[in-house]
Design an enzyme around this catalytic site. Sequence first.
Site, mmCIF file in Angstrom:
data_model
loop_
_atom_site.group_PDB
_atom_site.id
_atom_site.type_symbol
_atom_site.label_atom_id
_atom_site.label_comp_id
_atom_site.label_asym_id
_atom_site.label_seq_id
_atom_site.Cartn_x
_atom_site.Cartn_y
_atom_site.Cartn_z
ATOM 1 N N SER A 410 54.087 77.138 56.748
ATOM 2 C CA SER A 410 53.970 76.940 57.876
ATOM 3 C C SER A 410 54.952 76.697 58.918
ATOM 4 C CB SER A 410 52.931 75.703 58.329
ATOM 5 O OG SER A 410 51.959 75.628 57.156
ATOM 6 N N HIS A 431 51.144 83.920 57.315
ATOM 7 C CA HIS A 431 50.766 82.524 57.801
ATOM 8 C C HIS A 431 49.366 82.462 57.964
ATOM 9 C CE1 HIS A 431 50.686 79.064 60.445
ATOM 10 N NE2 HIS A 431 50.682 78.501 59.228
ATOM 11 N N GLU A 443 49.452 84.954 61.179
ATOM 12 C CA GLU A 443 50.739 85.236 61.587
ATOM 13 C C GLU A 443 51.538 86.173 60.462
ATOM 14 O OE1 GLU A 443 51.874 81.925 65.027
ATOM 15 O OE2 GLU A 443 51.821 81.116 63.004
ATOM 16 N N ASN A 481 52.356 77.077 65.960
ATOM 17 C CA ASN A 481 52.799 75.533 65.572
ATOM 18 C C ASN A 481 53.994 75.215 66.585
ATOM 19 O OD1 ASN A 481 51.041 75.029 63.773
ATOM 20 N ND2 ASN A 481 52.234 75.657 62.119
#
Length: 661
Positions: A410, A431, A443, A481
């Site tokens: 992540s 991801h 992702e 994120n």
Amino acid sequence: MADIPFSKSVSARLRDGVFVVVIDNPPVNALSADVRSGLMAALDHVASLDAATAIVLTGAGSTFIGGADIKEFGKPPVEPMLPEVIERIEAFGKPVVAAVNGAALGGGCEVALACHGRIVGEEASFGLPEVKLGIVPGAGGTQRLPRLIGLVAAIDLIGSGRAVKTGEAVALGLADGIATDPVGAAIALAHEFTGKPLRRTGVICVPPAEDPAAVSAAEAKVLAKSRGQSAPAEAIRLVKATGELDLRQGLAEERATFLRLRDSSESAALRHVFFAERAAGKVEGLDKASSRRIQTVAVVGTGLMGSGIAVAALSSGHSVIALEQSQEAAAGGKARIAQTLDKSLRSGRLTADGRDECLARLQTTAEAEDLVKADLVIEAVFDDLTVKTDLFRRLDGIVRADAILATNTSYLNPDAIAAATVDPSRVVGLHFFSPANVMRLVEVVDCAKTAPEVLASALAFVKGLGKLPVVCGVTEGFIGNTIFSAYRREAEFMLEDGALPQEIDAALEAYGFPMGIFAVNDMAGLEIAWARRKRQAATRDPAARYVEIADRLCEAGRLGHKSGRGWYAYPDGKRTIDPEVTAVIEAVRAAKNIASRSFTPAEIMSRLLKAMVDEGTALLADGVAARPGDIDVVMINGYGFPAHRGGPMFAAEQNKDQPHA
Ligand code: 3H9
């Protein structure tokens, strides 16, 4: 007999005395102006053609009709309009039977509903997904569907926009039969209809004897899932009106509603999302790269994430080898995967046979050498650079030279993980979002040395899982994120400045997020971000603004939902405002001599959106995200941003001329 062309995309041929009209408008046979005029010309032709006793209508390729051409929305209208074509079909003097060879969606479903009979092929589906585009069906769908299948089922289908497959279509009375050769069966049905009174859907009376409680329950179910959107409620209103208005009045009301909603900001946003989702998995020039066949997928680590990935791969027909550190851990992984499959079985997403087939394709092991069979290895182990680099170094010596290695990190730098391998060109980031068997977003990280065919293969694999890939470059936290951190930071700045967690969460929820950011943090747990902050403490810019409130909460053992307390308290599991949290916030403000002030919901949203957009703009400038739409797709599908607002980048573009509160 040769095909007779009626327009560029509509042609026909006489078969057994029936005129078989084929719509061939790739990629999805959308009802463009050319298709509409072609259909009208074909109807005109057959009306005066004695040799043709009936019409069968079908689509070329794997779709029947994918709906109105969404690209035409917002452009000047071109005659004939779809409702006119559809009314002509319903009123036609000879039988018209739809041979529904694939998806009949939106306007395509409305065409089929107006036909006098419907035969479905095995891959067919029916749906009125207009609400997902912020509109209601605009060519009779809300008026004809309830006449065929009743109010309750019509509210469910039109209000949710979900499509039904063949079995359900027949059970609902949408289809007259299923056939491996739908055109042949439709011709036979057309012969049966010839000379008999035709079944015109529009004149059927809506079944009156429906249970009002069931109607209300269906309505409540749809409305509960469509907070902040207007199309589902409008669609239900139109469906219910079939009990009071005659067809003509109902169609007029439907058309007026369709036109009004088509020009709404909700529809513009959802259309943007539709096209952005399709663009997000595309990389310029990559279509030339051939992708490798991925059948056997190895998943390293069978925690929550790894077992979710394994279930996603199994459910889409892959063989899975799940690697753990010990036999006991492997057995635990197998049990977790089986439990998740059982859950899919209970929710109806999987049949019992399907679950057994998945388990038969699963191998769990503690021997890394077993991964030699894998075409793709996805690691989902503890997010620690040493752990991951050691693993990749080991895997590199075990797996086949043409196997792809993917990391599900992540926050770590996948280039650093790739550097542990002899051939970093075979490394890519995948991801997934948790729970990985449910969440659509993935992702796909194009690392510095990822080979084009490795990226192309990863994209094809993710699409094959039925998921939504968004390509991004390397940065800490990738697209999602990174933006999440930025807006969380801004939310915490506002706490210091005078807002309370519940005020910020209420503003987000009123905007359309299913849950505010502090409630989300409590659900996810506060300890991982706390550990990261502690790691980063030594290198943090001392001049940068830093809010200590979250640290104070964690130090007090408030780690979120699972510890019973976080940004909120959870007596009996129910989220409640906790004066202790307010006290912590006030103490931090006082220590920094901040004079707190109040915030309106509009101001809160304006600051949060600006934080997202500024970060998004930086990601675009750095080439981490290729298009603004990619950022929107990530925030909508991974972080609860309301789709009907179009995502942060779209919303900012729409509002750029409006003064902020
Ligand atoms: C409507 O019908 C209103 C009516 O009630 C009233 C009118 C008066 N138009 O999804 P894919 C493109 S509203 C234009 O990757 P799949 C799509 O952009 C409409 N283009 O394929 C993509 O282009 P590109 C209601 C469309 O095989 C390419 O086709 N209908 C349309 O995974 C392939 O798409 C819907 O909402 C369209 N209608 O899935 C159905 N549809 O290659 C929307 C697709 O340049 N469509 N494109 O990226 C779908 O759900 C899926 O596309 C479908 C195929 C299931 C059909």
